[in-house]
Design an enzyme around this catalytic site. Structure first.
Site, mmCIF file in Angstrom:
data_model
loop_
_atom_site.group_PDB
_atom_site.id
_atom_site.type_symbol
_atom_site.label_atom_id
_atom_site.label_comp_id
_atom_site.label_asym_id
_atom_site.label_seq_id
_atom_site.Cartn_x
_atom_site.Cartn_y
_atom_site.Cartn_z
ATOM 1 N N SER A 208 0.856 -1.179 0.000
ATOM 2 C CA SER A 208 0.000 0.000 0.000
ATOM 3 C C SER A 208 0.890 1.227 0.000
ATOM 4 O O SER A 208 2.095 1.133 0.172
ATOM 5 C CB SER A 208 -0.870 -0.007 1.253
ATOM 6 O OG SER A 208 -0.027 0.046 2.394
ATOM 7 N N LYS A 209 0.280 2.377 -0.163
ATOM 8 C CA LYS A 209 1.049 3.634 -0.160
ATOM 9 C C LYS A 209 1.894 3.747 1.096
ATOM 10 O O LYS A 209 3.036 4.179 1.058
ATOM 11 C CB LYS A 209 0.090 4.836 -0.236
ATOM 12 C CG LYS A 209 -0.298 5.184 -1.666
ATOM 13 C CD LYS A 209 0.417 6.452 -2.118
ATOM 14 C CE LYS A 209 0.602 6.519 -3.626
ATOM 15 N NZ LYS A 209 -0.639 6.389 -4.393
ATOM 16 N N ARG A 210 1.310 3.347 2.200
ATOM 17 C CA ARG A 210 2.035 3.467 3.474
ATOM 18 C C ARG A 210 3.210 2.506 3.550
ATOM 19 O O ARG A 210 4.171 2.741 4.254
ATOM 20 C CB ARG A 210 1.088 3.189 4.650
ATOM 21 C CG ARG A 210 0.541 4.445 5.267
ATOM 22 C CD ARG A 210 -0.151 4.137 6.567
ATOM 23 N NE ARG A 210 0.766 3.803 7.637
ATOM 24 C CZ ARG A 210 0.492 2.940 8.606
ATOM 25 N NH1 ARG A 210 -0.649 2.310 8.619
ATOM 26 N NH2 ARG A 210 1.364 2.702 9.546
ATOM 27 N N PHE A 211 3.095 1.395 2.847
ATOM 28 C CA PHE A 211 4.144 0.392 2.927
ATOM 29 C C PHE A 211 4.828 0.194 1.591
ATOM 30 O O PHE A 211 4.730 -0.856 0.972
ATOM 31 C CB PHE A 211 3.591 -0.936 3.452
ATOM 32 C CG PHE A 211 3.160 -0.863 4.886
ATOM 33 C CD1 PHE A 211 4.090 -0.911 5.905
ATOM 34 C CD2 PHE A 211 1.828 -0.715 5.211
ATOM 35 C CE1 PHE A 211 3.697 -0.830 7.228
ATOM 36 C CE2 PHE A 211 1.424 -0.630 6.534
ATOM 37 C CZ PHE A 211 2.366 -0.691 7.543
ATOM 38 N N VAL A 214 5.068 3.363 -3.387
ATOM 39 C CA VAL A 214 5.142 4.684 -4.002
ATOM 40 C C VAL A 214 6.044 4.572 -5.224
ATOM 41 O O VAL A 214 6.718 3.570 -5.421
ATOM 42 C CB VAL A 214 5.636 5.754 -3.005
ATOM 43 C CG1 VAL A 214 4.660 5.886 -1.848
ATOM 44 C CG2 VAL A 214 7.011 5.447 -2.493
#
Ligand code: GLU
Length: 434
Positions: A208-211, A214
């Site tokens: 995910s974006k948090r993990f 990016v």
């Protein structure tokens, strides 16, 4: 007459991103494994931009993907764009209609799929995989808007480009039997397939974006260096063997084998990535690091043209084993470049509680005489002042560090002072309690 030489290697692989988003960690790893395999086999690596979805494909994504690949060092031998090749897909679809393998539905072209057939392929990573055509619907080849379906343009291109090994993410496994049917219908040789394991976040869920999910360009902005990121990507599903984790590309290529890629999901770990990157930064000379750090420092407004390169190298020498990204250099050593650095309230509260204006003034007066203003001389003077005051070293070291650097951790205090220079050291000591 000499006999023609046999081709050294016929291996040809490709990375086929859709420019509907940035290059992410998963795509970069797919590109890397293809590139490594091509290099390991003395083969060719093709970059094919799959921009058939005219609505969702964007030039800025295409540019970011290509820039990021070049930055990572994943250079391609051939470049294609599917939007240049629509005529080819149409022709092949027409041939299939003419040969009775496909039919028209309005302006769309559909491949007939016979039922009750096993489609088998020996996946390079996962071994034998079998699908039954009972699970596969008739396949759209050309959509009614005249654009090809992803699976079809992909097959036409892989075949015409002579791709020998299709190495791609596991999310494409279910496309493979459908594509094999298309190869067969067109009478093309079916390439070998290898499906790379998924990459999960540290929390065990999808990236995910948090993990970590990016863009590669974000890692670049964050101050990762390409060798570090590439080395980390390599470890997502592959290992050079033993406990080795840091490996130069040349050696990795020599050891690389698709057969050794894991079947199980890889886990993206930001801390590990930072650690790997830190090893690469540490291994650079201060001069090499300067080449990477200067643009970042300039962008932050911390370095003006006409800076002293010898001084910058001293700074980098001091920090290169204390940073995992160039961003951390800005965060940790910013105080060396500007007087406008922040002391967090937390640090101030913890370290500058004792009001020591007299002690600081005394220290400043003594340090003013230091000549040269280097590690040895500043330390000698500092110890002398502390002894004269009859206080423990720590009571002086910690507040002085905070006054000079804004932080309570960092390189040795006297190394710091000597790089900071006499004028700024004295000014900060004298201003600390004003
Ligand atoms: N354009 C497809 C994607 O981005 C390529 C899949 C493939 O490698 O066949 O997922």
């Amino acid at each position: 007459m000499s006999t023609p030489e046999a081709p050294v290697s016929a291996v040809k692989v490709r990375f086929a991103p859709s420019p509907t988003g940035f290059l992410h960690i998963g795509g970069a790893r797919t590109a890397l494994f293809n590139w490594m395999y091509a290099r390991a086999q003395g083969g060719k690596f093709v970059l094919r931009v799959e921009d058939t979805d005219l609505e969702r494909s964007r030039p800025e994504f295409e540019k970011e993907i290509m820039d990021s690949m070049a930055w990572l060092g994943l250079t391609w031998d051939e470049l294609y764009k599917q939007s240049d090749r629509f005529g080819l897909y149409r022709d092949h679809a027409e041939k299939l209609v003419a040969g009775g393998k496909a039919f028209r539905d309005g302006t769309a072209v559909i491949l007939k799929v016979d039922k009750a057939r096993d489609i088998k392929f020996d996946d390079l990573i996962r071994g034998l995989i079998v699908f039954n055509t009972d699970e596969i619907k008739d396949q759209v080849l050309m959509k009614s808007d005249g654009s090809p379906a992803y699976s079809f343009s992909c097959v036409v291109d892989d075949a015409l480009m002579g791709i020998t090994h299709v190495i791609r993410g596991e999310d494409h496994i279910s496309n493979t039997p459908k594509q094999i049917l298309m190869y067969e219908a067109m009478g093309f040789k079916v390439p070998k397939f290898g499906h790379l394991p998924l990459i999960m976040g540290t929390d065990g869920a999808r990236l995910s974006k948090r993990f970590g999910a990016v863009a590669v360009s974000d890692y670049r902005k964050e101050g990762f260096i390409p060798e570090g990121l590439v080395n980390y990507l390599m470890l997502l599903g592959w290992s050079p063997g033993g406990d080795q984790e840091i490996i130069a590309m040349k050696n990795a290529v020599a050891k690389f084998s698709i057969k050794k890629i894991n079947k199980t999901a890889a886990q993206f770990n930001m801390e590990k990535l930072k650690w790997v990157n830190a090893q690469y930064i540490k291994a650079l000379t201060a001069k090499q690091l300067a080449v990477l750090a200067v643009p970042v420092l300039k962008e932050e407004g911390l370095l003006a043209d006409g800076f002293d390169p010898a001084w910058l190298e001293r700074v980098l020498e001091l920090y290169k084993s204390r940073m995992s990204t160039l961003r951390e250099l800005v965060e940790r050593a910013g105080f060396l470049f500007t007087d406008d650095f922040k002391v967090s309230d937390e640090v101030r509260a913890a370290q500058l509680t004792r009001v020591m204006p007299k002690e600081f003034a005394l220290l400043a007066d003594h340090l003013e005489k230091a000549e040269p203003f280097d590690v040895v001389t500043t330390e000698k003077i500092f110890r002398g002042v502390v002894a004269g005051l009859g206080i423990p070293m720590g009571e002086m070291v910690h507040p002085v560090r905070v006054a000079l650097t804004g932080d309570h951790v960092g390189p040795g205090l006297f190394d710091t002072m000597s790089v900071l220079g006499k004028a700024r050291t004295l000014a900060r000591l004298r201003a600390a309690f004003v």
